[in-house]
Design an enzyme around this catalytic site. Structure first.
Site, short mmCIF file in Angstrom:
data_model
loop_
_atom_site.label_atom_id
_atom_site.label_comp_id
_atom_site.label_asym_id
_atom_site.label_seq_id
_atom_site.Cartn_x
_atom_site.Cartn_y
_atom_site.Cartn_z
N TYR A 56 18.83 -78.07 -5.23
CA TYR A 56 18.66 -77.65 -3.83
C TYR A 56 17.30 -76.96 -3.68
O TYR A 56 16.57 -77.20 -2.74
CB TYR A 56 19.81 -76.72 -3.44
CG TYR A 56 19.65 -76.05 -2.09
CD1 TYR A 56 19.63 -76.80 -0.91
CD2 TYR A 56 19.54 -74.66 -1.99
CE1 TYR A 56 19.48 -76.18 0.33
CE2 TYR A 56 19.40 -74.04 -0.76
CZ TYR A 56 19.37 -74.80 0.40
OH TYR A 56 19.22 -74.19 1.60
N GLN A 162 26.16 -76.59 12.30
CA GLN A 162 25.02 -77.21 11.64
C GLN A 162 25.49 -78.57 11.12
O GLN A 162 26.48 -78.63 10.38
CB GLN A 162 24.56 -76.33 10.48
CG GLN A 162 23.29 -76.82 9.84
CD GLN A 162 23.00 -76.05 8.56
OE1 GLN A 162 23.67 -76.25 7.54
NE2 GLN A 162 22.04 -75.17 8.61
N LYS A 164 24.65 -81.74 8.86
CA LYS A 164 23.72 -82.21 7.83
C LYS A 164 23.31 -83.65 8.12
O LYS A 164 24.16 -84.49 8.48
CB LYS A 164 24.39 -82.13 6.44
CG LYS A 164 24.80 -80.72 6.02
CD LYS A 164 23.61 -79.82 5.79
CE LYS A 164 24.02 -78.49 5.17
NZ LYS A 164 22.90 -77.54 5.13
N ASP A 193 20.40 -80.40 10.26
CA ASP A 193 19.73 -79.90 9.05
C ASP A 193 19.49 -81.03 8.05
O ASP A 193 20.44 -81.58 7.50
CB ASP A 193 20.59 -78.80 8.40
CG ASP A 193 19.88 -78.13 7.24
OD1 ASP A 193 18.76 -78.53 6.89
OD2 ASP A 193 20.47 -77.18 6.67
N GLU A 218 16.43 -78.48 11.58
CA GLU A 218 16.13 -77.55 10.47
C GLU A 218 15.62 -78.30 9.25
O GLU A 218 16.26 -79.26 8.79
CB GLU A 218 17.41 -76.77 10.13
CG GLU A 218 17.22 -75.75 9.02
CD GLU A 218 18.43 -74.83 8.90
OE1 GLU A 218 18.90 -74.32 9.93
OE2 GLU A 218 18.91 -74.64 7.76
N ASP A 241 13.83 -73.58 6.58
CA ASP A 241 14.84 -72.96 5.71
C ASP A 241 14.31 -72.94 4.27
O ASP A 241 13.70 -71.96 3.84
CB ASP A 241 16.16 -73.73 5.82
CG ASP A 241 17.28 -73.11 5.00
OD1 ASP A 241 17.06 -72.06 4.38
OD2 ASP A 241 18.38 -73.68 4.95
N LYS A 265 17.46 -66.73 3.58
CA LYS A 265 18.47 -66.54 2.53
C LYS A 265 18.10 -65.34 1.67
O LYS A 265 16.99 -65.20 1.18
CB LYS A 265 18.61 -67.81 1.70
CG LYS A 265 19.28 -68.92 2.51
CD LYS A 265 19.65 -70.12 1.68
CE LYS A 265 20.57 -71.06 2.45
NZ LYS A 265 20.04 -71.49 3.76
N TRP A 320 25.96 -67.52 7.54
CA TRP A 320 26.76 -68.55 6.87
C TRP A 320 27.25 -67.98 5.55
O TRP A 320 26.45 -67.43 4.78
CB TRP A 320 25.92 -69.80 6.61
CG TRP A 320 26.71 -70.94 6.04
CD1 TRP A 320 27.34 -71.93 6.75
CD2 TRP A 320 26.99 -71.21 4.65
NE1 TRP A 320 27.99 -72.79 5.89
CE2 TRP A 320 27.79 -72.37 4.60
CE3 TRP A 320 26.65 -70.58 3.45
CZ2 TRP A 320 28.25 -72.92 3.39
CZ3 TRP A 320 27.11 -71.12 2.26
CH2 TRP A 320 27.90 -72.28 2.24
MG LIG Z 1 19.46 -75.29 5.92
#
Ligand SMILES: [Mg+2]
Length: 367
Positions: A56, A162, A164, A193, A218, A241, A265, A320
């Site tokens: 990720y 959100q 994906k 996203d 996003e 992000d 984050k 989240w």
């Molecule tokens: Mg994201």
């Protein structure tokens, strides 16, 4: 008060009803790391970091524990309430690895709150709300399934979804967002996203085909350069992000208005101390943002909620947490959970979460 012991725990978090599908990966289970800082006065602070798999972002679970093992010896016998001093110390011991430092930073804020008998959100300036909005992330799936889940989540109380996208022909993403919007209209804010997985040409096609859907896009492309290059061609605001790797990126992107919002984050930026600064930068620039982490249990969830409670409502895009996707809690008495689309701010001192030792298991590293 001095730091007497540091214990590092490894915790497996299986994904409920998995896998969780993003443009570049499927996630079946997560490997979380909990840090326990024990002081000579008996107070214990908890921190956590849980990278979302190994592809990720540059962070990964083994890297987190290796970096923590590198940091921990220098922290023993230090004064835990001097959080800024210890952040500087960590930077002098190890370059980078913000995500591992975040776990320590969170544990230090937990200790500071417990020492003064106040909540972390109150140390951060005070909670503006006792119930923070959350949002639900719908993994990459069929248009029909995404629309069905969207209706279900709106009915549960979520006011932000959100969706994906990416990792497949863009026509499916266009159809997915069209079906979701037909199903829920403006009952919830929509964010699409791409998790860095789309080509810039496909993002342009996607945005233009969905021009009548009110939503934000996003982190659809891999880099800020790609995002900025296509921005004039898009019909939608863009959020950064994954590229908000550290405070310097947030400062530059906010200052130059390279985006319209951020997914922030905790662990990526380096913990509560760094996210507090990012929150204030966004407030100064009127930029909305989330207060998230990629994954993890009650400890990281509590940290995100405390942070989110201090964000002014007009800029607060929600918190989240992974709780809806995983079974069980570290603290069954005071679990952090989403109810009706929002999360109650914990009430106890510090983070307000006391993990059950049985849930943490034996430490894999102790100092
Ligand atoms: Mg994201």
């Amino acid at each position: 008060m001095r730091i007497a012991e540091i214990h590092i725990h490894k915790i497996d978090l299986p994904v409920k009803n998995g896998p969780y599908v993003m443009s570049g990966s499927e996630v079946h289970a997560l490997d979380s790391t909990v840090v326990q800082i024990v002081t000579d006065s008996g107070l214990i602070g908890y921190g956590e970091v849980c990278p979302l798999g190994s592809n990720y972002q540059p962070q990964h679970a083994l890297g987190a524990r290796a970096a923590l093992c590198e940091l921990a010896p220098s922290l023993i016998q230090q004064e835990p309430l001097k959080i800024q001093v210890l952040n500087h110390l960590m930077d002098s011991v190890l370059e980078g690895h913000n995500y591992a430092k975040a776990a320590i930073d969170i544990a230090l804020w937990d200790l500071l709150g417990k020492h003064h008998d106040v909540r972390v959100c109150d140390l951060l300036g005070g909670a503006l709300t006792e119930t923070v909005p959350s949002y639900y992330a719908i993994g990459v799936t069929t248009p029909e399934n995404a629309a069905e889940i969207a209706v279900e989540k709106v009915a549960q109380g979520y006011r932000r979804l959100q969706i994906k996208i990416g990792g497949r022909p863009v026509e499916y993403d266009i159809e997915t967002l069209t079906k979701v919007y037909e199903a829920i209209g403006t009952d919830a804010q929509i964010v699409a996203d791409g998790n860095r997985g789309m080509l810039s040409k496909d993002v342009v096609l996607f945005s233009r085909a969905c021009k009548d859907i009110p939503m934000a896009i996003e982190q659809a492309c891999n880099s800020i350069t790609e995002l900025v290059s296509i921005r004039p061609q898009l019909a939608h605001p863009i959020y950064i992000d994954e590229n908000s790797e550290d405070l310097s990126v947030v400062i530059e992107a906010a200052g130059k208005r390279l985006c319209d919002g951020f997914g922030l984050k905790l662990s990526r930026l380096g913990g509560i101390s760094k996210l507090r600064t990012a929150r204030d930068i966004c407030a100064a620039q009127n930029i909305p943002h989330t207060c998230d982490d990629s994954w993890g249990g009650d400890i990281i969830a509590a940290a995100c909620v405390h942070m989110g409670a201090t964000v002014t409502a007009k800029l607060n895009e929600g918190v989240w947490i992974a709780e809806p996707y995983i079974d069980g809690h570290y603290d069954e008495d005071k679990p952090i959970k989403v109810e009706g689309g929002s999360i109650k701010v914990p009430t106890g001192p510090g983070l307000g979460v006391t993990p059950n030792p049985d849930k943490l298991g034996p430490a894999v590293h102790s100092f």
